[in-house]
Design a protein around this motif. Structure first.
Motif, short mmCIF file in Angstrom:
data_model
loop_
_atom_site.label_atom_id
_atom_site.label_comp_id
_atom_site.label_asym_id
_atom_site.label_seq_id
_atom_site.Cartn_x
_atom_site.Cartn_y
_atom_site.Cartn_z
N UNK A 180 -0.11 -18.92 23.23
CA UNK A 180 -0.01 -17.56 23.78
C UNK A 180 1.23 -16.79 23.33
N UNK A 181 2.27 -17.49 22.88
CA UNK A 181 3.49 -16.79 22.44
C UNK A 181 3.37 -16.29 21.00
N UNK A 182 2.32 -16.73 20.28
CA UNK A 182 2.16 -16.30 18.88
C UNK A 182 1.53 -14.92 18.85
N UNK A 183 2.07 -14.05 17.99
CA UNK A 183 1.59 -12.66 17.98
C UNK A 183 0.49 -12.43 16.95
N UNK A 184 0.42 -13.31 15.93
CA UNK A 184 -0.60 -13.12 14.89
C UNK A 184 -1.56 -14.31 14.88
N UNK A 185 -2.74 -14.10 14.29
CA UNK A 185 -3.73 -15.18 14.20
C UNK A 185 -3.16 -16.33 13.36
N UNK A 186 -2.48 -15.97 12.26
CA UNK A 186 -1.88 -17.01 11.40
C UNK A 186 -0.86 -17.83 12.19
N UNK A 187 -0.06 -17.13 12.99
CA UNK A 187 0.94 -17.82 13.82
C UNK A 187 0.28 -18.75 14.81
N UNK A 188 -0.83 -18.27 15.40
CA UNK A 188 -1.57 -19.10 16.36
C UNK A 188 -2.17 -20.33 15.69
N UNK A 189 -2.72 -20.13 14.50
CA UNK A 189 -3.35 -21.25 13.78
C UNK A 189 -2.29 -22.27 13.35
N UNK A 190 -1.09 -21.79 13.01
CA UNK A 190 -0.02 -22.70 12.59
C UNK A 190 0.45 -23.62 13.72
N UNK A 191 0.16 -23.22 14.96
CA UNK A 191 0.50 -24.08 16.10
C UNK A 191 -0.25 -25.41 16.01
N UNK A 192 -1.46 -25.36 15.43
CA UNK A 192 -2.33 -26.56 15.40
C UNK A 192 -1.70 -27.75 14.66
N UNK A 193 -1.29 -27.58 13.38
CA UNK A 193 -0.68 -28.75 12.70
C UNK A 193 0.65 -29.15 13.33
N UNK A 194 1.41 -28.16 13.80
CA UNK A 194 2.71 -28.50 14.42
C UNK A 194 2.47 -29.32 15.69
#
Lengths: 61, 171
Positions: free
Chosen positions: B90-104
């Motif tokens: 929820x803290x990610x502002x872009x779709x790319x940022x949100x998707x990057x949460x997955x591998x991290x």
């Protein structure tokens, strides 16, 4: 960090280890109530303790 | 409700379901990606080698203890991964940022699972060997309680550190 987000690990832990198996019928097995009670009590206490420690830290600031 | 939140959360739930489904059918060889590092670190911590035994898991003949598929901590891995994604996306502002949460989140959850497994087993082995029991707390109940306490402490600490790191990065 404080807020409803602190309950996320508790909610997910209980959902995966208690609610999901219960839905699949594990509630009928021996020892399930004991397992569920242990999981819920321990994870609830951990979350409450974390919130208390976090609140105390926030007050100090 | 933003796509940058919903997309990673939905993917994490599908991945969690698939992992749980895989785990219900998996043998020790299928779970080598989590059992092998757990056994390797446990060998180092306990100073007793845990050797791969086909169809069983990782066995220490010195300690008379086996790290078997039910010790893999796959439930914990699922909980850690989904918690991180639900907490951080929820803290990610872009779709790319949100998707990057997955591998991290996947990498963090995997490392935390190995460490939690090792800690749980390193405490469980001496408890098992001593056969300790306290009234209604049989050795089996103590083993379950110990495992739950270790997992919950690792889960809470991992999540608290991840939220703090995320909040600082976003501040």
């Amino acid at each position: 960090v404080r807020g409803p987000r602190q309950w996320i690990p508790f909610a997910v832990y209980v959902a995966v280890t208690v609610v999901a198996p219960a839905i699949r019928g594990a509630w009928r097995t021996e020892g399930f109530v004991e397992h569920a009670s242990t999981v819920i009590v321990v994870s609830f206490l951990a979350t409450v303790t974390w919130r208390a420690l976090d609140g105390r830290r926030a007050q100090k600031r | 409700v933003r796509v940058s939140t919903v997309l990673p959360v939905a993917v994490s739930l599908i991945a969690a379901y698939m992992l749980k489904s895989f785990h219900s059918r998996a043998g020790s060889e299928d779970l080598g990606w989590i059992l092998a590092p757990t056994a390797a670190v446990l060998s180092w911590v306990t100073d007793h080698p845990f050797v791969a035994e086909p169809g069983v898991g990782y066995v220490s003949r010195d300690l008379l203890y086996a790290v078997v598929p039910s010790c893999a901590g796959v439930n914990f891995l699922v909980v850690a991964f989904v918690s991180l994604v639900v907490g951080l996306a929820p803290a990610r502002r872009t779709v790319a940022g949100g998707v990057l949460v997955l591998p991290a989140a996947a990498a963090t959850a995997w490392i935390t699972t190995v460490l939690a497994n090792v800690t749980r087993l390193a405490v469980a082995i001496p408890l098992h060997r001593s056969g300790v029991s306290l009234g209604p707390l049989t050795s089996e109940r103590i083993h379950h309680l110990e495992g739950t306490i270790v997992y919950v402490l690792f889960l809470t600490t991992m999540f608290a550190l991840a939220l703090r790191g995320s909040d600082r990065a976003g501040a």
